[in-house]
Design a protein around this motif. Structure first.
Motif, PDB file in Angstrom:
ATOM      1  N   LEU A  53       0.801  -1.222   0.000  1.00 24.56           N
ATOM      2  CA  LEU A  53       0.000   0.000   0.000  1.00 24.56           C
ATOM      3  C   LEU A  53       0.836   1.275   0.000  1.00 24.56           C
ATOM      4  N   PRO A  54       1.814   1.449   0.895  1.00 27.01           N
ATOM      5  CA  PRO A  54       2.640   2.660   0.796  1.00 27.01           C
ATOM      6  C   PRO A  54       3.375   2.761  -0.534  1.00 27.01           C
ATOM      7  N   ALA A  55       3.825   1.601  -1.055  1.00 29.72           N
ATOM      8  CA  ALA A  55       4.533   1.618  -2.345  1.00 29.72           C
ATOM      9  C   ALA A  55       3.625   2.075  -3.472  1.00 29.72           C
ATOM     10  N   ILE A  65       7.678  11.002   6.226  1.00 31.83           N
ATOM     11  CA  ILE A  65       7.738  12.414   5.829  1.00 31.83           C
ATOM     12  C   ILE A  65       7.219  12.662   4.415  1.00 31.83           C
ATOM     13  N   HIS A  66       7.025  11.602   3.627  1.00 29.77           N
ATOM     14  CA  HIS A  66       6.414  11.747   2.305  1.00 29.77           C
ATOM     15  C   HIS A  66       4.901  11.855   2.521  1.00 29.77           C
ATOM     16  N   TRP A  67       4.287  12.890   1.959  1.00 27.52           N
ATOM     17  CA  TRP A  67       2.900  13.205   2.296  1.00 27.52           C
ATOM     18  C   TRP A  67       1.940  12.076   1.915  1.00 27.52           C
ATOM     19  N   LYS A  68       2.010  11.598   0.685  1.00 25.28           N
ATOM     20  CA  LYS A  68       1.081  10.551   0.265  1.00 25.28           C
ATOM     21  C   LYS A  68       1.350   9.233   0.976  1.00 25.28           C
ATOM     22  N   ARG A  69       2.603   8.923   1.241  1.00 33.03           N
ATOM     23  CA  ARG A  69       2.888   7.690   1.982  1.00 33.03           C
ATOM     24  C   ARG A  69       2.420   7.805   3.434  1.00 33.03           C
ATOM     25  N   ARG A  70       2.476   9.015   3.980  1.00 31.61           N
ATOM     26  CA  ARG A  70       1.934   9.221   5.335  1.00 31.61           C
ATOM     27  C   ARG A  70       0.438   8.919   5.342  1.00 31.61           C
ATOM     28  N   TYR A 103       0.153  13.216  13.181  1.00 29.71           N
ATOM     29  CA  TYR A 103       0.539  13.153  11.765  1.00 29.71           C
ATOM     30  C   TYR A 103      -0.363  13.977  10.840  1.00 29.71           C
ATOM     31  N   MET A 104      -1.575  14.303  11.276  1.00 28.54           N
ATOM     32  CA  MET A 104      -2.438  15.141  10.436  1.00 28.54           C
ATOM     33  C   MET A 104      -2.227  16.624  10.728  1.00 28.54           C
ATOM     34  N   LEU A 105      -2.180  16.987  11.996  1.00 30.63           N
ATOM     35  CA  LEU A 105      -2.074  18.405  12.337  1.00 30.63           C
ATOM     36  C   LEU A 105      -0.684  18.969  12.074  1.00 30.63           C
ATOM     37  N   THR A 106       0.318  18.099  12.002  1.00 27.72           N
ATOM     38  CA  THR A 106       1.658  18.575  11.627  1.00 27.72           C
ATOM     39  C   THR A 106       1.620  19.239  10.260  1.00 27.72           C
ATOM     40  N   VAL A 107       0.884  18.648   9.348  1.00 28.33           N
ATOM     41  CA  VAL A 107       0.746  19.202   7.999  1.00 28.33           C
ATOM     42  C   VAL A 107       0.059  20.563   8.064  1.00 28.33           C
ATOM     43  N   THR A 108      -1.032  20.631   8.808  1.00 26.71           N
ATOM     44  CA  THR A 108      -1.797  21.876   8.909  1.00 26.71           C
ATOM     45  C   THR A 108      -0.972  22.999   9.527  1.00 26.71           C
ATOM     46  N   VAL A 109      -0.266  22.690  10.603  1.00 29.88           N
ATOM     47  CA  VAL A 109       0.540  23.712  11.288  1.00 29.88           C
ATOM     48  C   VAL A 109       1.623  24.247  10.361  1.00 29.88           C
ATOM     49  N   ARG A 110       2.305  23.354   9.651  1.00 35.86           N
ATOM     50  CA  ARG A 110       3.376  23.812   8.736  1.00 35.86           C
ATOM     51  C   ARG A 110       2.783  24.676   7.619  1.00 35.86           C
ATOM     52  N   ALA A 111       1.593  24.312   7.151  1.00 39.37           N
ATOM     53  CA  ALA A 111       0.989  25.055   6.042  1.00 39.37           C
ATOM     54  C   ALA A 111       0.591  26.467   6.453  1.00 39.37           C
ATOM     55  N   TYR A 112       0.125  26.624   7.678  1.00 34.71           N
ATOM     56  CA  TYR A 112      -0.354  27.933   8.130  1.00 34.71           C
ATOM     57  C   TYR A 112       0.675  28.713   8.947  1.00 34.71           C
TER      58      TYR A 112
END
Length: 494
Positions: A232-234, A300-305, A430-439
């Protein structure tokens, strides 16, 4: 007429997709338009069945394989849940693909197999017996394999081979379970409560349990159950419209759906409850939830996360399933529906950002929330929902699973609730890390590096916004859907 309504939605996308392979590549705009037409037509037919209750209780036999073995479609309530889900997701995913695949040199091949995958997935949803489900389960591997291979890079070739090896191996295990149902079952037709007949000569309790475990892990390959999850990650190397459906509906949900059918409609919960086989599959599910959510934090890869998130959340569905009680089935189905909406939206958001910016890693997302506010607002809502925050759909399904675990009680109940709490914490990270970095980008962020970045076009944003709105609406008002899902545990026709 009712029998045709069962057969046509399955065959139309399969034949339509195969026919598209003969179209010339020099007509690039024709492929997505024809795909949308075929997909929408099939979805309309499905919803005619759902809304009018015109499904035939006797079902529709497409053909006989040998003797009494038949390819057989029937719309019971369980089928209605899965068929209704994918018939909503696929048209919007196709619209999203219009923009994402624009200019792709292999668009004909993509849209052809994309269309066929819809028909095959509907075949799994509408399967009236284990033979039919297994046949379309195998076909799903064949029609999705070219989609994983689509980019034809060395990474895509490696990922597609891994997907094929895992799927073929899983199918072999699932086939063993099918054979024992054929031998020791009164029928292969799906019957709530199971079909095993212990009076048949040669019936051995422990051997039958062992075959169930093999079949559980066999179908569990597509549900990304640990340790058969590696494909699946692959597979995240595939185009985002593919990974969105692979992770939200077509493949992974087909695996979970097949396990529900196997457990409650073939072997039977009463036969399995409390046995060593029950504990083996329950342990595998709990380990998968912990493993998937932990690996998602590290990735750290977004889609693999997001892929590891899928591994964890698919086992939420399986956790409800292995509770072996009606509340567990209802919880499993609710998370199957809600997770599909959440995860397809999350992948669409990631795909929109990658399509516009080429950024694929989490550490590259600094400041993008200011340039793509709609996309990241929707991704934030999805993240809150996946965490199980109230007012979002994810809270409803996770609460249902926790209630089913409490009802099951004992060691399994305590372990299940503990694992759910741990996974919720990891999901928040793992979800909010993305949001925090984006904003809130870190020190050294240069906003000029994002000059020219803007929102995706309407064909991408419309599915994202609509699915996000549905997630919120279901979080606030899920009563009618939950009422229907509760009825599913009673079986019967629509």
């Amino acid at each position: 007429m009712n029998q045709l309504l069962l057969i046509v939605p399955v065959l139309l996308p399969i034949l339509g997709g195969a026919f598209m392979l003969r179209f010339p590549e020099r007509e690039p705009k024709l492929h997505p338009v024809l795909t949308e037409f075929v997909v929408c037509t099939a979805s309309v037919l499905i919803w005619i069945l759902l809304l009018t209750g015109r499904a035939d209780e006797k079902g529709a036999v497409l053909f006989y394989l040998a003797g009494d073995l038949k390819v057989f479609f029937r719309m019971d309530r369980m089928a209605a849940v899965f068929a209704g889900l994918i018939s909503v997701l696929w048209p919007f995913a196709t619209l999203y693909a219009f923009s994402y695949m624009e200019g792709d040199k292999r668009a004909r091949s993509f849209f052809s197999f994309y269309t066929m995958s819809y028909g095959v997935t509907l075949g799994i949803a509408l399967s009236g017996n284990l033979v039919t489900l297994y046949l379309f389960y195998e076909l799903l591997t064949l029609v999705t394999f070219p989609l994983v291979l689509h980019e034809k890079t060395s990474e895509a070739r490696k990922a597609s081979r891994k997907y094929l090896y895992y799927s073929i191996g899983g199918a072999a295990f699932a086939f063993m379970g099918l054979v024992f149902v054929l031998i020791y079952g009164s029928t292969t037709d799906f019957t709530l409560g199971g079909v095993l007949n212990s009076s048949i000569p040669g019936f051995n309790f422990n051997v039958i349990l062992f075959m169930y475990v093999l079949a559980f892990f066999g179908f569990g390959v597509k549900a990304a159950l640990f340790p058969v999850h590696g494909w699946l990650p692959a597979a995240s190397v595939a185009p985002t419209p593919v990974t969105a459906l692979l992770h939200a509906a077509a493949v992974v949900k087909s695996g979970a759906f097949a396990i529900i059918r196997l457990t409650y409609f073939c072997y039977g919960a009463d036969f399995l409850r409390g046995t060593w086989a029950h504990w083996v599959v329950a342990a595998a599910v709990l380990v998968t939830i912990v493993y998937g959510s932990t690996m998602a934090v590290k990735e750290i890869h977004w889609k693999r996360r997001l892929a590891y998130s899928t591994i964890s959340n698919l086992s939420y569905v399986l956790l409800g399933t292995v509770m072996m009680n009606p509340a567990g089935v209802t919880a499993a189905l609710s998370h199957m529906v809600f997770h599909a909406l959440m995860k397809i939206t999350a992948f669409f958001c990631a795909g929109a950002v990658m399509h516009r910016t080429g950024k694929t890693y989490v550490y590259e997302l600094d400041g993008l929330g200011r340039k793509m506010p709609v996309t990241f607002a929707c991704f934030t809502a999805v993240g809150l929902s996946l965490m199980g925050i109230p007012l979002f759909a994810g809270f409803i399904s996770k609460w249902n699973i926790a209630q089913a675990a409490a009802e099951a009680g004992g060691v399994m109940g305590v372990l299940s609730i503990s694992v759910l709490l741990y996974s919720a914490l990891m999901t928040g990270i793992y979800m909010l890390t993305v949001t925090v970095r984006a904003y809130v980008p870190g020190k050294g962020f240069d906003e000029k590096s994002l000059d020219g970045v803007k929102e995706a076009d309407w064909k991408m944003l419309v599915p994202i916004v609509i699915f996000t709105a549905v997630i919120v609406i279901l979080g606030l008002y899920s009563g009618p859907l939950m009422g229907f899902l509760t009825k599913v545990t009673g079986g019967g026709s629509l």
